[in-house]
Structures are given as structure tokens and as C-alpha cells.
Motif scaffolding. Structure first.
Motif, short mmCIF file in Angstrom:
data_model
loop_
_atom_site.label_atom_id
_atom_site.label_comp_id
_atom_site.label_asym_id
_atom_site.label_seq_id
_atom_site.Cartn_x
_atom_site.Cartn_y
_atom_site.Cartn_z
N ASP A 191 66.10 44.13 40.14
CA ASP A 191 66.42 45.82 40.03
C ASP A 191 65.77 46.49 39.42
N GLY A 192 64.50 46.36 39.44
CA GLY A 192 63.57 47.21 38.88
C GLY A 192 63.51 47.27 37.56
N ASP A 193 64.65 47.05 36.57
CA ASP A 193 64.46 47.41 35.39
C ASP A 193 64.60 46.36 34.34
N ALA A 194 63.93 45.13 33.70
CA ALA A 194 62.95 44.41 33.47
C ALA A 194 64.35 43.66 31.70
N ARG A 195 65.50 45.02 31.45
CA ARG A 195 65.55 44.72 30.40
C ARG A 195 67.04 44.00 30.74
N VAL A 221 60.85 40.77 25.73
CA VAL A 221 60.43 39.85 26.94
C VAL A 221 58.65 39.29 26.98
N ALA A 222 58.24 39.84 25.78
CA ALA A 222 56.85 40.01 25.53
C ALA A 222 56.27 38.16 25.29
N ALA A 223 58.39 37.47 24.22
CA ALA A 223 58.66 36.41 23.73
C ALA A 223 58.90 35.43 24.51
N THR A 224 59.58 35.36 25.79
CA THR A 224 59.97 35.16 26.16
C THR A 224 58.95 34.63 27.25
N GLN A 225 58.09 35.33 27.86
CA GLN A 225 56.73 35.42 28.83
C GLN A 225 56.13 34.43 28.36
N LEU A 233 55.73 26.20 32.57
CA LEU A 233 55.91 26.90 33.77
C LEU A 233 55.54 27.75 34.38
N PRO A 234 55.32 28.09 36.12
CA PRO A 234 54.72 28.86 36.33
C PRO A 234 54.05 30.48 35.77
N GLN A 235 53.71 30.77 36.16
CA GLN A 235 52.72 31.72 35.74
C GLN A 235 53.93 33.34 36.37
N ALA A 236 53.76 32.82 36.98
CA ALA A 236 54.70 33.89 37.87
C ALA A 236 55.66 34.32 37.45
N LEU A 237 56.52 33.40 37.12
CA LEU A 237 58.22 33.29 36.19
C LEU A 237 57.93 34.19 35.47
N ALA A 238 56.45 34.24 34.44
CA ALA A 238 56.53 35.07 33.59
C ALA A 238 55.93 36.13 33.94
#
Ligand code: ZN
Length: 245
Positions: A191-195, A221-225, A233-238
């Protein structure tokens, strides 16, 4: 009594831990499904959800990990992640996921991963869909996950209103005849909010929902990415995690 609503953790352990840390003292946690899929730490998320949540539903990704033929219903990236999750998940997590159902009744609140009409798979994204979902349920307030968007829609005297809810906002559920709540997604908000998203639901002594409050918890977020990419896993999911889409 106050419970925390969480959903769609999707193997994102950092987001889940941030939510557990950010939430105030509650009388229980209800998890609306999709504990695994997409994210790099499915087994850890199963352990955490299992140990913290009083109620846990099955979502479509949980089902697909156990039933490979269901993977055909996924987009290519989701399918790749589901196959990866099926490979890495431990037997105990699998057994536990296999015990879960797509719906539950908690007092006067109906819980579904998708909707009352199709608890595992239906996406309710429109007012028409909300109306149909409420018609198919008997509880005055129903709570769903699956779309990864924090919303509250209410129905009063046949009129429907509401939609996306901002973090920190709350909605009085006693002013309408019926209510439809989605706490958004912990591990992959869209919904547009990464948190990481979650909600707090207040209930009266008879188990009726009286108020919902929407919350967000920041996480690394960067660590999970990095972990998504490292897992193959696919880059798009990161990428989507940083955008909240
Ligand atoms: Zn999901």
C-alpha cells in the motif's frame, strides 16, 4: 481486551520482529495467514508466529508450499519463491502449516485469509467485494489479510464507505452495522508504505470488535533485501520491499 492483528509475514523475520517489538501489551495475537512465501526466512517466521500467536490461519502461500500443484496459480516470481520455500522448509514447520485452516471465528469476529466466500484465495479489493464478503459472513466485523493493504471499510444502512487507513489512525467500529478490516502486511506491504503493517483490535466483554487502530513498524529493509538476493530468490522480490508495492 485488545488483540494485535498481523498478516502476510511472508518469511520476513526482520519485519516480524520489528512488529513484535513495536506492539504494546496485548491479550493475544491473531495471524491471518501467509507466514511463508516470498521471504528468505520461512522457518524462523513459522517458529515466531507459532510461539507468539493465539490464532493462526493458513494463506494461499502456506497451502502452495504443501501442495505443489497450487503453485500453478502463482505469478512466476511467487511460484519460484514457493518452490524455494518448499525446498528449504523444515518438517516441523511443514507439519504445523498443515494443521492450519483459512478461517476462524473469534468471539463476534470472523477471521479469513482471503474472504468468507473463498477463505484461501479470494482478493477483496473493491467496495463491491467487501459488500459480498460481509453478506457471506455472519459476524458483524470480519478481518482478512491477503491483499497486503491496511484498510477498514464499513457498511451502515446499506451504504458502504472507507478504504486505506493511515498509520496511527483508528476507526470506531460501533458506529456502523458491519466492518471489514485488513491490518495490511507485515513482510511485504503493497500500500505504498514499506514499513511493516499491523493493527490493534479492541473488543468488548462479549467479544465484539469496537475499535481498530492501524500501526506501522520500521525495520531494516535493506538487510532483508540482501537476504532475499543471497537466497537466490528473484531480485524483483527484494526491490518491491523498499517501495511497499
Ligand atoms: Zn500474502
Amino acid at each position: 481486551m485488545r488483540v494485535a492483528l498481523i498478516s502476510d509475514v511472508h518469511g520476513n523475520r526482520r519485519a516480524l520482529e520489528a512488529v513484535l517489538e513495536a506492539m504494546p501489551d496485548v491479550d493475544g495475537i491473531w495471524c491471518l495467514g501467509d507466514t511463508v512465501g516470498y521471504g528468505p526466512e520461512p522457518a524462523e517466521c513459522c517458529r515466531l508466529v507459532r510461539s507468539h500467536a493465539a490464532v493462526v490461519l493458513a494463506g494461499n502461500h502456506d497451502v502452495a508450499v504443501l501442495e505443489p500443484r497450487e503453485i500453478a496459480r502463482f505469478s512466476p516470481d511467487a511460484a519460484r519463491a514457493a518452490r524455494w520455500t518448499a525446498e528449504v522448509l523444515d518438517d516441523e514447520s511443514r507439519r504445523w502449516l498443515g494443521t492450519l485452516s483459512g478461517s476462524a471465528d473469534c468471539g463476534e469476529v470472523g477471521l479469513y485469509h482471503g474472504s468468507p466466500r473463498d477463505p484461501i484465495w479470494e482478493y477483496v479489493t473493491t467496495h463491491t467485494g467487501v459488500r459480498a464478503a460481509l453478506e457471506a459472513a455472519s459476524a458483524p466485523v470480519i478481518v482478512v489479510g491477503h491483499t497486503h493493504a491496511a484498510i477498514c471499510v464499513q457498511l451502515s444502512s446499506g451504504r458502504i464507505s472507507g478504504g486505506l487507513r493511515a498509520p496511527g489512525s483508528s476507526v470506531d467500529l460501533t458506529i456502523a452495522d458491519r466492518g471489514f478490516v485488513n491490518p495490511g502486511s507485515v513482510g511485504q506491504p503493497r500500500d505504498g508504505d514499506a514499513r511493516a503493517s499491523f493493527a490493534l483490535l479492541r473488543l468488548d466483554d462479549d467479544g465484539r470488535a469496537i475499535e481498530v487502530e492501524f500501526q506501522r513498524a520500521p525495520y531494516d529493509v535493506a538487510a532483508t533485501q540482501r537476504e532475499v538476493v543471497a537466497a537466490g530468490l528473484p531480485q524483483a522480490l527484494a526491490d518491491r520491499l523498499a517501495l511497499g508495492i
